[in-house]
Design a protein around this motif. Sequence first.
Motif, short mmCIF file in Angstrom:
data_model
loop_
_atom_site.label_atom_id
_atom_site.label_comp_id
_atom_site.label_asym_id
_atom_site.label_seq_id
_atom_site.Cartn_x
_atom_site.Cartn_y
_atom_site.Cartn_z
N GLU A 82 -8.02 32.80 48.20
CA GLU A 82 -9.17 32.89 49.11
C GLU A 82 -10.06 31.65 49.05
OE1 GLU A 82 -9.18 35.34 51.21
OE2 GLU A 82 -7.49 36.32 50.21
N ARG A 83 -9.46 30.50 49.03
CA ARG A 83 -10.24 29.25 49.02
C ARG A 83 -10.05 28.50 50.34
NH1 ARG A 83 -13.10 31.01 44.84
NH2 ARG A 83 -11.76 31.48 43.04
N PRO A 84 -11.06 27.82 50.82
CA PRO A 84 -10.88 26.99 52.02
C PRO A 84 -10.00 25.80 51.67
CG PRO A 84 -13.01 26.58 51.03
CD PRO A 84 -12.44 27.74 50.29
N LYS A 85 -9.48 25.12 52.67
CA LYS A 85 -8.66 23.94 52.41
C LYS A 85 -9.55 22.84 51.86
CE LYS A 85 -5.14 20.87 54.25
NZ LYS A 85 -4.32 20.44 55.40
N LEU A 86 -9.17 22.32 50.67
CA LEU A 86 -10.01 21.36 49.95
C LEU A 86 -9.40 19.97 49.82
CD1 LEU A 86 -11.10 23.75 47.05
CD2 LEU A 86 -12.48 23.07 49.02
N SER A 87 -8.13 19.81 50.19
CA SER A 87 -7.48 18.52 49.96
C SER A 87 -6.31 18.31 50.91
CB SER A 87 -7.00 18.44 48.51
OG SER A 87 -6.09 19.50 48.22
N ASP A 88 -5.78 17.08 50.88
CA ASP A 88 -4.60 16.77 51.69
C ASP A 88 -3.35 17.43 51.12
OD1 ASP A 88 -6.06 14.88 53.34
OD2 ASP A 88 -5.95 13.49 51.66
N ALA A 89 -3.30 17.53 49.79
CA ALA A 89 -2.09 18.02 49.12
C ALA A 89 -2.45 18.95 47.98
CB ALA A 89 -1.27 16.84 48.58
N VAL A 90 -1.46 19.71 47.54
CA VAL A 90 -1.64 20.60 46.40
C VAL A 90 -0.42 20.50 45.50
CG1 VAL A 90 -0.65 22.57 47.65
CG2 VAL A 90 -2.14 22.97 45.66
N VAL A 91 -0.67 20.48 44.20
CA VAL A 91 0.40 20.55 43.21
C VAL A 91 0.40 21.96 42.64
CG1 VAL A 91 1.18 19.77 40.94
CG2 VAL A 91 0.30 18.11 42.59
N ILE A 92 1.50 22.67 42.81
CA ILE A 92 1.61 24.04 42.29
C ILE A 92 2.43 24.00 41.01
CG2 ILE A 92 2.43 26.38 42.75
CD1 ILE A 92 2.07 25.81 45.73
N ALA A 93 1.76 24.23 39.89
CA ALA A 93 2.42 24.18 38.58
C ALA A 93 2.07 25.43 37.79
CB ALA A 93 2.00 22.92 37.82
N THR A 94 2.10 26.56 38.46
CA THR A 94 1.87 27.84 37.80
C THR A 94 3.13 28.24 37.03
OG1 THR A 94 2.62 28.97 39.80
CG2 THR A 94 0.26 28.61 39.59
N LEU A 95 3.10 29.40 36.39
CA LEU A 95 4.30 29.91 35.73
C LEU A 95 5.39 30.14 36.78
CD1 LEU A 95 2.67 32.47 33.27
CD2 LEU A 95 3.49 30.17 32.76
N ASP A 96 6.63 30.06 36.35
CA ASP A 96 7.76 30.12 37.28
C ASP A 96 7.72 31.34 38.20
OD1 ASP A 96 8.55 27.87 35.99
OD2 ASP A 96 10.29 28.74 35.00
N ASP A 97 7.37 32.50 37.65
CA ASP A 97 7.39 33.72 38.45
C ASP A 97 6.16 33.87 39.34
OD1 ASP A 97 5.69 34.07 36.30
OD2 ASP A 97 6.18 36.19 36.02
N LEU A 98 5.29 32.86 39.32
CA LEU A 98 4.08 32.91 40.15
C LEU A 98 4.07 31.78 41.19
CD1 LEU A 98 1.43 33.61 37.37
CD2 LEU A 98 2.56 35.27 38.86
N HIS A 99 5.23 31.31 41.58
CA HIS A 99 5.32 30.20 42.53
C HIS A 99 5.24 30.65 43.99
CE1 HIS A 99 7.40 26.99 39.78
NE2 HIS A 99 6.17 27.27 39.42
N VAL A 100 5.84 31.77 44.30
CA VAL A 100 6.03 32.15 45.70
C VAL A 100 4.72 32.36 46.45
CG1 VAL A 100 7.03 33.84 47.28
CG2 VAL A 100 8.27 33.18 45.21
N GLU A 101 3.83 33.18 45.91
CA GLU A 101 2.60 33.52 46.62
C GLU A 101 1.75 32.29 46.95
OE1 GLU A 101 -1.14 36.70 46.43
OE2 GLU A 101 0.17 36.45 44.69
N PRO A 102 1.45 31.41 45.97
CA PRO A 102 0.64 30.24 46.32
C PRO A 102 1.39 29.28 47.25
CG PRO A 102 1.38 30.10 44.04
CD PRO A 102 1.68 31.49 44.51
#
Length: 326
Positions: free
Chosen positions: A106-126
């Motif tokens: 629930e965050r507004p868009k804050l940047s041009d890009a995002v690095v998703i480095a959560t735990l492996d089983d938490l990749h899909v949703e973000p």
Amino acid sequence: MSWVPAFTDKLEHPIPIVNLLKSKQATPSPPPRPITISIVGAGQRGSGYAYYTILEPQWAKVVAVAEPVDIRRNKMAKVLKDLIFVINHFLLYNIPEENVFKDWKERPKLSDAVVIATLDDLHVEPAVAFANKKYNILLEKPMAITVEGCKKITKAVTENEKLSSFGNLVYFNSKNKPKEAGDAKNCLECKIESTCSYSAKKIYIDNGYKKGVVSWPVSVVTDITDIENLTNALKNGPYGRCVYECDNDVADNQVVDLEFANGEIEGDGINTIMYYNFLTRKKELLKPSDILGVKDLDGHAGGDLSLMRAFIYSIGESLFDLKDTV
């Protein structure tokens, strides 16, 4: 069986591959402003990718971070500011307090890009959520841990017009566990720990902490690097589990198409690569730091830097009309 002879101890210099690799490092001119990045997951991988912005601040900067663990979240915000101050003698950027979050939702868009480095089983949703917000996404591997998850991410990025390797687990399973280990599920409780090549105690305590190492890989196991917390983490956490008894399904035999047919390479994963030329039957020691033009490569012998550099350069080329400088 390969017909190619084994490596010899003789080093030959120079070999044309060095010039070839350097020629591939031609870079476009920097963008009119740094490309902004949000980090989702400030653990080892997220911190490693964020480090790129310290090496090439004219290209990118971190403007937001989301991490549920307080010490990691606060450390990233503080360390990034402190390191940039030391290196550049002034603050090139400062992560605003309002952009430091415990979660990414629930965050507004804050940047041009995002690095998703959560735990492996938490990749899909973000990954799906950020694709729908039109972010350029760098997603830490594995893409997802299920086929359905991979399909969801692919569908999201394809629809939003924003975003290989294969392998199999063949050795590290209970069938290949040494009989002498018995029912031990944890290295600290195993009777043959002292003779096991994969002992977590050897890796993190004997060859790590006891030799003064408090950074990677010890810092992966525990955020507070002292012997008490390290021992407790190995005894009760995932890093102390027997390698033959883990539920880990990451490939231990991986094949990657490098489009590289004239030789073979052997790397130490830190700062050197050995190249063997099939035609000349000679080998050469390569230093990624010389090829990439950066002394402090940090992770994976320059692999993290090269990955982030390619990611950021591609975004720059899509946002701005950049020309090659070399």
